[in-house]
Scaffold this active site. Structure first.
Site, PDB file in Angstrom:
ATOM      1  N   PRO A 269       0.813  -1.207   0.000  1.00 48.35           N
ATOM      2  CA  PRO A 269       0.000   0.000   0.000  1.00 48.35           C
ATOM      3  C   PRO A 269       0.854   1.268   0.000  1.00 48.35           C
ATOM      4  O   PRO A 269       1.877   1.330   0.687  1.00 48.35           O
ATOM      5  CB  PRO A 269      -0.772  -0.116   1.317  1.00 48.35           C
ATOM      6  CG  PRO A 269       0.119  -0.924   2.201  1.00 48.35           C
ATOM      7  CD  PRO A 269       0.837  -1.891   1.299  1.00 48.35           C
ATOM      8  N   GLY A 270       0.448   2.241  -0.805  1.00 48.84           N
ATOM      9  CA  GLY A 270       1.074   3.566  -0.757  1.00 48.84           C
ATOM     10  C   GLY A 270       0.036   4.537  -0.248  1.00 48.84           C
ATOM     11  O   GLY A 270      -0.019   4.924   0.923  1.00 48.84           O
ATOM     12  N   CYS A 337       2.597  29.475 -14.359  1.00 51.36           N
ATOM     13  CA  CYS A 337       2.139  29.936 -15.660  1.00 51.36           C
ATOM     14  C   CYS A 337       1.653  28.768 -16.508  1.00 51.36           C
ATOM     15  O   CYS A 337       2.270  28.378 -17.506  1.00 51.36           O
ATOM     16  CB  CYS A 337       3.230  30.733 -16.346  1.00 51.36           C
ATOM     17  SG  CYS A 337       3.514  32.267 -15.445  1.00 51.36           S
ATOM     18  N   GLU A 338       0.610  28.161 -16.026  1.00 52.31           N
ATOM     19  CA  GLU A 338      -0.122  27.067 -16.659  1.00 52.31           C
ATOM     20  C   GLU A 338      -1.518  27.184 -16.047  1.00 52.31           C
ATOM     21  O   GLU A 338      -1.680  27.854 -15.038  1.00 52.31           O
ATOM     22  CB  GLU A 338       0.430  25.690 -16.237  1.00 52.31           C
ATOM     23  CG  GLU A 338       1.861  25.420 -16.579  1.00 52.31           C
ATOM     24  CD  GLU A 338       2.080  24.883 -17.984  1.00 52.31           C
ATOM     25  OE1 GLU A 338       1.101  24.439 -18.617  1.00 52.31           O
ATOM     26  OE2 GLU A 338       3.240  24.942 -18.436  1.00 52.31           O
ATOM     27  N   TYR A 365       1.621  11.042  -3.186  1.00 51.38           N
ATOM     28  CA  TYR A 365       1.892  11.600  -4.505  1.00 51.38           C
ATOM     29  C   TYR A 365       1.736  13.119  -4.522  1.00 51.38           C
ATOM     30  O   TYR A 365       1.324  13.706  -5.516  1.00 51.38           O
ATOM     31  CB  TYR A 365       1.029  10.915  -5.579  1.00 51.38           C
ATOM     32  CG  TYR A 365       1.122   9.412  -5.481  1.00 51.38           C
ATOM     33  CD1 TYR A 365       2.299   8.764  -5.845  1.00 51.38           C
ATOM     34  CD2 TYR A 365       0.089   8.650  -4.957  1.00 51.38           C
ATOM     35  CE1 TYR A 365       2.421   7.389  -5.705  1.00 51.38           C
ATOM     36  CE2 TYR A 365       0.208   7.265  -4.811  1.00 51.38           C
ATOM     37  CZ  TYR A 365       1.376   6.644  -5.193  1.00 51.38           C
ATOM     38  OH  TYR A 365       1.503   5.288  -5.049  1.00 51.38           O
TER      39      TYR A 365
HETATM   40  C1  LIG Z   1       2.688   2.637  -6.948  1.00 53.86           C
HETATM   41  C2  LIG Z   1       2.763   1.226  -6.592  1.00 53.86           C
HETATM   42  C3  LIG Z   1       2.097   0.765  -5.437  1.00 53.86           C
HETATM   43  C4  LIG Z   1       1.256   1.645  -4.562  1.00 53.86           C
HETATM   44  O1  LIG Z   1       0.030   1.978  -5.121  1.00 53.86           O
HETATM   45  P1  LIG Z   1      -1.052   2.812  -4.265  1.00 53.86           P
HETATM   46  O2  LIG Z   1      -2.187   3.005  -5.186  1.00 53.86           O
HETATM   47  O3  LIG Z   1      -0.407   4.101  -3.867  1.00 53.86           O
HETATM   48  O4  LIG Z   1      -1.384   2.019  -3.057  1.00 53.86           O
HETATM   49  C5  LIG Z   1       2.263  -0.572  -5.114  1.00 53.86           C
HETATM   50  N1  LIG Z   1       3.019  -1.409  -5.872  1.00 53.86           N
HETATM   51  C6  LIG Z   1       3.659  -0.990  -6.976  1.00 53.86           C
HETATM   52  C7  LIG Z   1       4.497  -1.944  -7.757  1.00 53.86           C
HETATM   53  C8  LIG Z   1       3.556   0.332  -7.383  1.00 53.86           C
HETATM   54  O5  LIG Z   1       4.178   0.740  -8.490  1.00 53.86           O
END
Ligand SMILES: *Cc1c(COP(=O)(O)O)cnc(C)c1O
Length: 411
Positions: A269-270, A337-338, A365
């Site tokens: 998870p990110g 400037c966009e 992100y």
């Molecule tokens: C970006 C990525 C994640 C995380 O994705 P999320 O949507 O932020 O949870 C996990 N595994 C891989 C290989 C990724 O490239």
């Protein structure tokens, strides 16, 4: 973020004084929220040996990495630099998964030398890996199950035309390379992309991986990637991780029984861990009335938070300086400037020049995709930890912008 009698707070700390101290724009993260997100997700998979590898490209600050390690997380990295930051943060090499795409073989060698867990997503790389290391270094294989997750093609990486992974239909070819070169395959991996809503997508992919696992008797783990959807907007449907967890645990247990051994179950998870723990606080420079719109122009832009412009992502915005003001409609725009619009037609408490707006869901992100476009410095980052605001990254300076630039002698 909470509204109290004294104003908005985060992790029990008043927000406006933090801005006074460190200035805006400013990224602020709530450690408690990150920790609770981590345990919520981990607990959803209770019953199997689950490991979470934090996908640190979402937010790569070393203090955040340390925080998650303290809770027991491993790391998912996509570049050698991310892995090196992870090592600096105290992760053991064998806690770091290296999942790059389209990198040179030299970088894979570096990762092997560092002792990372190698994830390979391309056939000729696998062949080269086998020629170089034979059975001495194990590797994980990234499969593409061709499952579509979510509706947005930018963030769906499992479909047929994706550059990620080796097609699940090529398992016989993988097997031929693995057997001939004596490669030890210790894991199978898939990452279908972001925005997974229910167990169904995971399970469809999982079943294909279970089937593929029959070809690899030395597995230690199965990695189902990520894609847990988080709430950005009021009314957004989000991943019900408890329900997803229950179903996956049941199917994984069944698989382990068939396989003949209990394997580890990994996720990466990110967004789920850090998105809703982070806010970008910006200062209103200008309130500009045109014939059809009122713009709130802020001292930030696509250089600091790209998601609204790149993905058309909705990020909730709150005026934290005027909690009792009357509601009015604004388009919140950046100073680049966009056409860098953070939000169209947003209902905000009346905005005055100098007010601080909080842009929500900026933990994932946000800073990690920021740039110096327009020669603007990137913001500072603050982590609220145990009721204290800690500066975890300094604001950049003009010296920083010029640091690596060399002036040619034009004489
Ligand atoms: C970006 C990525 C994640 C995380 O994705 P999320 O949507 O932020 O949870 C996990 N595994 C891989 C290989 C990724 O490239």
């Amino acid at each position: 973020m909470k509204l109290t009698k004294k104003g908005y707070t985060l992790g029990g700390v008043d927000l406006l004084p933090i801005v006074e101290e460190h200035g805006a724009p400013l990224y602020v993260y709530d450690a408690e929220k990150i920790v609770s997100n981590y345990h919520e997700l981990k607990n959803a998979f209770a019953g199997v040996d689950v490991h979470l590898k934090y996908a640190c490209k979402a937010l790569t600050n070393i203090s955040i990495l340390k925080l998650l390690r303290k809770e027991g997380a491993g790391l998912d990295t996509v570049s050698i630099e991310e892995a090196q930051i992870g090592l600096k943060a105290g992760y053991e090499p064998n806690e770091i998964l290296f999942t790059p795409n389209c990198i040179g073989f030299e970088e894979i060698k570096q990762a092997v030398d560092l002792g990372l867990i190698i994830n390979i997503d391309e056939l000729s790389t696998l062949e080269r890996f086998g020629n170089e290391y034979g059975g001495t270094v194990p590797c994980c294989i990234r499969l593409n199950p061709h499952i579509m997750a979510g509706g947005n093609s930018h963030i769906s990486v499992g479909h047929i035309d994706s550059k990620f992974g080796i097609s699940i239909y090529q398992v016989p070819h993988i097997k031929r390379i693995v057997d001939n070169l004596g490669i030890r395959v210790n894991g199978l991996h898939m990452h279908t992309g972001s925005d997974i809503l229910d167990a169904e997508v995971f399970l469809r992919g999982a079943k294909l991986l279970y089937e593929a696992a029959k070809s690899f008797p030395e597995l230690e783990f199965m990695d189902f990637g990520s894609g847990f959807k988080v709430k950005y907007k009021e009314g957004d449907v989000t991943a019900d991780v408890k329900a997803i967890g229950k179903q996956i645990v049941a199917s994984f247990k069944e698989f382990c029984k068939d396989y003949g051994r209990d394997l580890q179950l990994w996720f990466e998870p990110g967004k789920y861990l850090v998105s809703n723990a982070g806010y970008l606080l910006v200062d209103v420079n200008v309130v500009k009335q045109t014939t059809s719109t009122v713009f709130a122009g802020v001292n930030s832009g696509q250089n600091h938070l790209l998601r609204p412009m790149m993905y058309d992502a909705y990020h909730h915005i709150v005026n934290i300086s005027n909690p009792s003001g009357t509601d009015r409609i604004y388009s919140v725009v950046g100073y680049i400037c966009e056409s860098d619009t953070f939000g169209y037609d947003r209902r905000l408490k009346e905005v005055r020049v100098g007010d601080i707006l909080a842009i929500h869901n900026a933990g994932a992100y946000g800073f990690s995709m920021s740039s110096n476009y327009n020669s603007r410095c990137r913001p500072a980052e603050v982590l609220i930890y145990k009721g204290q605001a800690h500066l975890i990254r300094k604001r950049e300076s003009l010296e920083y912008l010029l640091m690596n630039q060399l002036e040619v002698d034009l004489a």
